[in-house]
Design an enzyme around this catalytic site. Structure first.
Site, PDB file in Angstrom:
ATOM      1  N   GLY A   1      84.926  42.001  25.823  1.00 32.61           N
ATOM      2  CA  GLY A   1      83.921  41.143  26.435  1.00 32.61           C
ATOM      3  C   GLY A   1      83.671  41.519  27.884  1.00 32.61           C
ATOM      4  O   GLY A   1      82.552  41.403  28.383  1.00 32.61           O
TER       5      GLY A   1
ATOM      6  N   ASP B   1      82.800  32.528  25.691  1.00 30.87           N
ATOM      7  CA  ASP B   1      83.615  31.360  25.328  1.00 30.87           C
ATOM      8  C   ASP B   1      82.863  30.351  24.474  1.00 30.87           C
ATOM      9  O   ASP B   1      83.380  29.254  24.241  1.00 30.87           O
ATOM     10  CB  ASP B   1      84.098  30.643  26.599  1.00 30.87           C
ATOM     11  CG  ASP B   1      85.088  31.464  27.388  1.00 30.87           C
ATOM     12  OD1 ASP B   1      85.602  32.452  26.844  1.00 30.87           O
ATOM     13  OD2 ASP B   1      85.343  31.121  28.560  1.00 30.87           O
TER      14      ASP B   1
ATOM     15  N   HIS C   1      89.367  34.174  21.482  1.00 28.78           N
ATOM     16  CA  HIS C   1      87.991  33.709  21.317  1.00 28.78           C
ATOM     17  C   HIS C   1      87.675  33.266  19.883  1.00 28.78           C
ATOM     18  O   HIS C   1      88.555  33.238  19.032  1.00 28.78           O
ATOM     19  CB  HIS C   1      87.035  34.780  21.821  1.00 28.78           C
ATOM     20  CG  HIS C   1      87.065  34.906  23.312  1.00 28.78           C
ATOM     21  ND1 HIS C   1      87.891  35.796  23.968  1.00 28.78           N
ATOM     22  CD2 HIS C   1      86.413  34.226  24.295  1.00 28.78           C
ATOM     23  CE1 HIS C   1      87.730  35.660  25.272  1.00 28.78           C
ATOM     24  NE2 HIS C   1      86.844  34.719  25.501  1.00 28.78           N
TER      25      HIS C   1
ATOM     26  N   ASN D   1      82.392  55.528  28.223  1.00 30.30           N
ATOM     27  CA  ASN D   1      82.679  55.495  26.788  1.00 30.30           C
ATOM     28  C   ASN D   1      83.357  54.163  26.515  1.00 30.30           C
ATOM     29  O   ASN D   1      84.546  53.991  26.784  1.00 30.30           O
ATOM     30  CB  ASN D   1      83.577  56.656  26.368  1.00 30.30           C
ATOM     31  CG  ASN D   1      83.945  56.579  24.885  1.00 30.30           C
ATOM     32  OD1 ASN D   1      83.451  55.728  24.154  1.00 30.30           O
ATOM     33  ND2 ASN D   1      84.822  57.450  24.444  1.00 30.30           N
TER      34      ASN D   1
END
Length: 441
Positions: A90, A198, A224, A292
């Site tokens: 994230g 979230d 999560h 990457n």
């Protein structure tokens, strides 16, 4: 060859049957109050999840490939968004989303060093760090204590001549007023990056969060709403922004061939870019200074399995939050959370703020809960401007950060994730009430 394929397929299924049998050797243990840990967050993994990962491993899906692409399509479809790009976290999703707004492909709309991006002071660093990492200036606004979110009025007051974007997270799954923020952004021609890490499954005014921003992000870390172990995703309806995100994620290359492809555009040796020789191999032409940040098919396989359970997980999070609220309502010395008006949150946690005149401190309550093996967390970083990492960074504060300081000093949260049972919730409520009763005497 056909015989080998059949035997190989049969063997594959035999192995997966063994994996299912192995999984069943580890049944859930009964809850023992005071002994069994009640985590603030965590992954809820089942037999299908284990099988999905092993199946991908048996097929040697060691890089991002067909399973990752399948996840991207299904995840985008689940949100009603045109494009989704899987990444390794994230945090990387936030970096890609904000960095995309600095691309030369956006021409005069691109963000330039020194431009301002409005965000909240009370949150997690990865919503703010990409702003600084791109040479931009965060403009910090305060939050409401009850919701944990900022307001459209605060954002409007923060807009200045150099403001170009808004990047805000939904606090602990509770949506910020996304529709009003979107309207404000459109009025002032600002980009919106919606950090939905979230809040997967939350809605505002009947619309899923993650669908209001020019770009939005999700995390698949174990804490999560669904998990890949590690992973994240960037979503957008804008095909230009999608192309930029993909380029930045994949080394900055201009080519959009899938792994193993060589000439999807049929122009591999027919283009002229930069000062390269005419017809330079498009697979090795780079239009961005990229990274990457890809993931693997094994992780995507777990994500596909988890995605099927998102409605179940969402319902359980809401149930646990309501049960905690009903049990703790009226508890002396604690200020309980409120859902943002017009929202239906898929809660990440249950925040509480210790009242200023409470006969106990946050630290005392957390220590008591820790002794009963009840996990707690602070509301992430609290006021980020008070942390060592940001003391010498350039930023602007709009208004004051009074509530962000209160969050820093008196707010914490307990878990609502789907691994928490009713029995566990009731034990958390009983423990908090017992502590408060003793402290009030």
């Amino acid at each position: 060859m056909r015989t080998v394929e059949i035997v190989s397929g049969a063997r594959h299924e035999d192995i997966l049957d063994s994996v299912r049998a192995y999984h069943r050797e580890f049944p859930d243990k009964p809850f023992v109050p005071g002994s069994t840990p009640i985590l603030a967050s965590g992954a809820v993994l089942n037999e299908d999840d284990r099988v999905a990962m092993v199946s991908a491993a048996l097929d040697m899906r060691i890089a991002a490939g067909t399973i990752a692409r399948k996840f991207e399509r299904q995840f985008a479809r689940s949100l009603g968004i045109r494009k989704a790009h899987l990444t390794n976290s994230g945090s990387s999703a936030n970096l890609l989303a904000l960095s995309a707004l600095t691309s030369p492909m956006l021409e005069e709309r691109r963000l330039q060093p020194g431009d301002e991006v409005i965000t909240v002071a009370a949150g997690f660093p990865t919503t703010v760090n990409p702003i600084l990492q791109n040479g931009l200036v965060p403009v910090f606004v305060d939050v409401d204590l009850a919701t944990g979110n900022t307001t459209a009025d605060r954002i409007a007051a923060a807009i200045g001549p150099r403001t170009r974007a808004i990047m805000v997270a939904h606090a602990l799954g509770n949506p910020f007023p996304a529709a009003e923020v979107r309207e404000l952004a459109d009025e002032h021609e600002l980009f919106v990056v919606e950090d939905n890490c979230d809040a997967l499954g939350s809605t505002y005014r009947g619309r899923l969060t993650g669908t209001f921003g020019d770009l939005s992000t999700v995390s698949f870390y174990p804490a999560h709403h669904i998990t890949m172990g590690e992973g994240g995703c960037v979503m957008t309806d804008n095909v230009v922004l999608a192309r930029i995100v993909e380029s930045l994620r994949d080394w900055g290359r201009d080519c959009w061939c899938e792994p193993g492809e060589d000439d999807r555009c049929h122009l591999r040796f027919k283009q002229s870019m930069g000062t390269l020789p005419a017809g330079y191999d498009h697979k090795y032409i780079f239009s961005h200074v990229g990274y990457n940040l890809k993931t693997t098919d094994v992780q995507a396989a777990l994500g596909l399995s988890q995605l099927q359970r998102l409605p179940e997980f969402t319902a359980t999070r809401k149930h646990n939050w309501r049960r905690l609220y009903a049990g703790l309502e009226g508890t002396e010395g604690l200020e309980l959370p409120e859902a943002t008006e017009g929202s239906d949150p898929s809660w990440f946690g249950f925040p509480m703020t210790v009242a200023q005149d409470a006969p106990f401190t946050r630290r005392e309550l957390i220590s008591f809960l820790d002794g009963r093996r009840i996990g707690t967390r602070l509301l992430f970083a609290g006021n980020l401007t008070r942390h060592p990492a940001y003391l010498e960074r350039e930023y602007r504060v709009s208004g004051d950060l009074t509530n962000s300081d209160i969050v820093t000093e008196r707010t914490f949260w307990v878990g609502v994730y789907p691994g928490i049972s009713d029995e566990m919730v009731d034990y958390v409520v009983e423990s908090i009430r017992e502590f408060v009763k003793g402290a009030v005497r």
